[in-house]
Design a protein around this motif. Structure first.
Motif, PDB file in Angstrom:
ATOM      1  N   HIS A 133      39.458  45.520  39.345  1.00 41.56           N
ATOM      2  CA  HIS A 133      40.849  45.305  39.776  1.00 41.56           C
ATOM      3  C   HIS A 133      41.225  46.252  40.911  1.00 41.56           C
ATOM      4  O   HIS A 133      41.812  45.856  41.910  1.00 41.56           O
ATOM      5  CB  HIS A 133      41.802  45.558  38.606  1.00 41.56           C
ATOM      6  CG  HIS A 133      41.989  44.375  37.700  1.00 41.56           C
ATOM      7  ND1 HIS A 133      42.388  43.143  38.164  1.00 41.56           N
ATOM      8  CD2 HIS A 133      41.862  44.241  36.354  1.00 41.56           C
ATOM      9  CE1 HIS A 133      42.491  42.296  37.139  1.00 41.56           C
ATOM     10  NE2 HIS A 133      42.171  42.937  36.026  1.00 41.56           N
ATOM     11  N   SER A 154      47.974  45.595  34.146  1.00 35.58           N
ATOM     12  CA  SER A 154      47.360  44.379  33.603  1.00 35.58           C
ATOM     13  C   SER A 154      47.853  44.158  32.182  1.00 35.58           C
ATOM     14  O   SER A 154      48.820  44.784  31.739  1.00 35.58           O
ATOM     15  CB  SER A 154      45.844  44.530  33.626  1.00 35.58           C
ATOM     16  OG  SER A 154      45.448  45.494  32.672  1.00 35.58           O
ATOM     17  N   ASP A 318      42.555  38.219  36.559  1.00 35.92           N
ATOM     18  CA  ASP A 318      41.103  38.342  36.390  1.00 35.92           C
ATOM     19  C   ASP A 318      40.344  37.324  37.243  1.00 35.92           C
ATOM     20  O   ASP A 318      40.744  36.170  37.359  1.00 35.92           O
ATOM     21  CB  ASP A 318      40.751  38.167  34.910  1.00 35.92           C
ATOM     22  CG  ASP A 318      41.239  39.349  34.100  1.00 35.92           C
ATOM     23  OD1 ASP A 318      41.634  40.362  34.713  1.00 35.92           O
ATOM     24  OD2 ASP A 318      41.215  39.266  32.860  1.00 35.92           O
TER      25      ASP A 318
HETATM   26 ZN    ZN Z   1      42.122  42.227  34.166  1.00 39.17          ZN
END
Ligand code: ZN
Ligand code: KG4
Length: 355
Positions: A133, A154, A318
């Motif tokens: 990320h 997240s 994601d």
């Molecule tokens: Zn994630």
């Protein structure tokens, strides 16, 4: 170097090919969210089984899109996925998400990733999901230079991190309870807005009346860079219990919740920028797709001469591209796993080192 990246840490199956010379060649995502929506959240066992069903077909599609037929010349003559494409070219390494995340889901990506690398006779590397990320903005044209301040938001993490280089991360602040994405998901659930909660709250908030409800900005009235979001979720719950939950009230609560959550993140970012003197701010992770957060941080950057970087919304949530990219950096530095593979459901980002 061309790297195949696999992401299976939660409820998204992501696959991509990143080429260190030519950039991203192909990426695809299969989201399981519809399947989990029925249960109001991710069911780990269902997630693992669905990754098993979807991962290899997705790898085949991505390799075909990237016009790559994996070379079998250097390794044992195995072809676990059949004829993957027709054009020439090859994959030099496989990167898979090793953690943190759901153990079963991670194991699907790790076992398939490790097996493909073995079959193709190439190295494999396990990638930290949050490093993926963190480095996702590097896939964009306006990639940030090191060092920078990163806000990682997240479903499982809320972190403010001082980033000196790849693998050189210093924790400045984190949530002491719920992650901000988790608070979005739980609040959406109590408002009957479904899963995943972030986009649902944002959509409901668009019809909300400003000012009808006002929720606290937790931990902003004291020094420090830690966060807390469980009280905010409780404030939304109390409001929901005290009113008739018609569409208007749901929109109003969603509006107040989003305002409070985003305000809190922005206040802490401003404080961290001031404390560190950084002139670059990176936002990453699923909540980074939130347009109010993006707008508010852009505004903060404009007012304080800070360059704000975020990946496109599809690379905030994601995806396989961030894993292929992060893996390529480590593989190029010679990092690789042995023949055994493992998954780490818990894994502290600060334990990583520079490759
Ligand atoms: Zn994630
Ligand atoms: O990074 P991510 O896809 O998966 C994890 O690593 O957790 O983040 C998922 C989280 C979920 O909590 C989801 O509700 C939130 O990101 N999210 C959003 C938005 N899109 C996704 N939160 C707020 N606004 C959004 N537009």
């Amino acid at each position: 170097m061309r790297v195949l990246g696999l992401e299976t840490s939660c409820d998204d199956t992501g696959v991509a090919v990143f080429d260190s010379e030519h950039g991203l060649l192909a990426h695809k995502l299969y989201s399981q969210s519809q399947m989990h929506a029925e249960y109001g959240g991710v069911v780990p066992e269902l997630a693992s089984r669905d990754h098993i069903r979807k991962l290899l077909p997705l790898v085949r599609e991505v390799l075909a899109e990237a016009a790559i037929a994996p070379s079998l010349a250097r390794g044992p003559r195995l072809d676990p996925i059949g004829d993957a494409g027709t054009a020439s070219g090859e994959i030099d390494g496989v990167a898979y998400t090793m953690g943190p995340g759901l153990a079963g889901a991670l194991l699907v990506g790790a076992s398939i990733g490790r097996s493909l690398a073995y079959a193709w006779g190439i190295p494999a590397v396990g990638v930290h999901h949050m490093e993926g990320h963190l480095l996702a903005p590097m896939l964009e044209p306006d990639a940030p230079a090191f060092p920078f301040l990163a806000l990682l938001v997240s479903g499982g993490h809320t972190l403010l991190t001082d980033v000196r280089a790849v693998g050189d991360y210093r924790l400045l602040g984190e949530s002491v309870d719920d992650a901000v994405g988790e608070a979005f998901d739980k609040t959406a659930k109590l408002l009957g807005l479904g899963y995943p909660g972030g986009p649902a709250i944002a959509a409901a908030a668009a019809h909300g009346t400003p000012g009808r409800f006002r929720f606290p900005r937790p931990m902003t009235d004291r020094p420090g860079l830690d966060f807390s979001f469980s009280g905010l979720k409780t404030a939304a719950l109390t409001a929901a219990q005290q009113h008739m939950l018609d569409a208007r009230t749901i929109g109003d609560i969603a509006f107040a919740f989003q305002e409070a959550a985003i305000d809190t993140l922005v206040i802490k970012c401003a404080r961290a920028l001031e404390q560190t003197g950084h002139t670059r701010l990176v936002i990453a992770g699923g909540v980074g797709a939130n347009s109010l957060l993006r707008a508010r941080l852009r505004e903060l950057g404009g007012n304080s001469n800070v360059h704000v970087h975020y990946p496109r919304p599809a690379f905030c949530t994601d995806n396989g591209a961030m894993i292929a990219y992060a893996g390529s950096l480590r593989l190029r530095a010679g990092v690789e796993e042995g023949m055994a593979f493992s998954a780490r459901a818990r894994w502290n980002l600060m334990d990583l080192t520079t490759p």
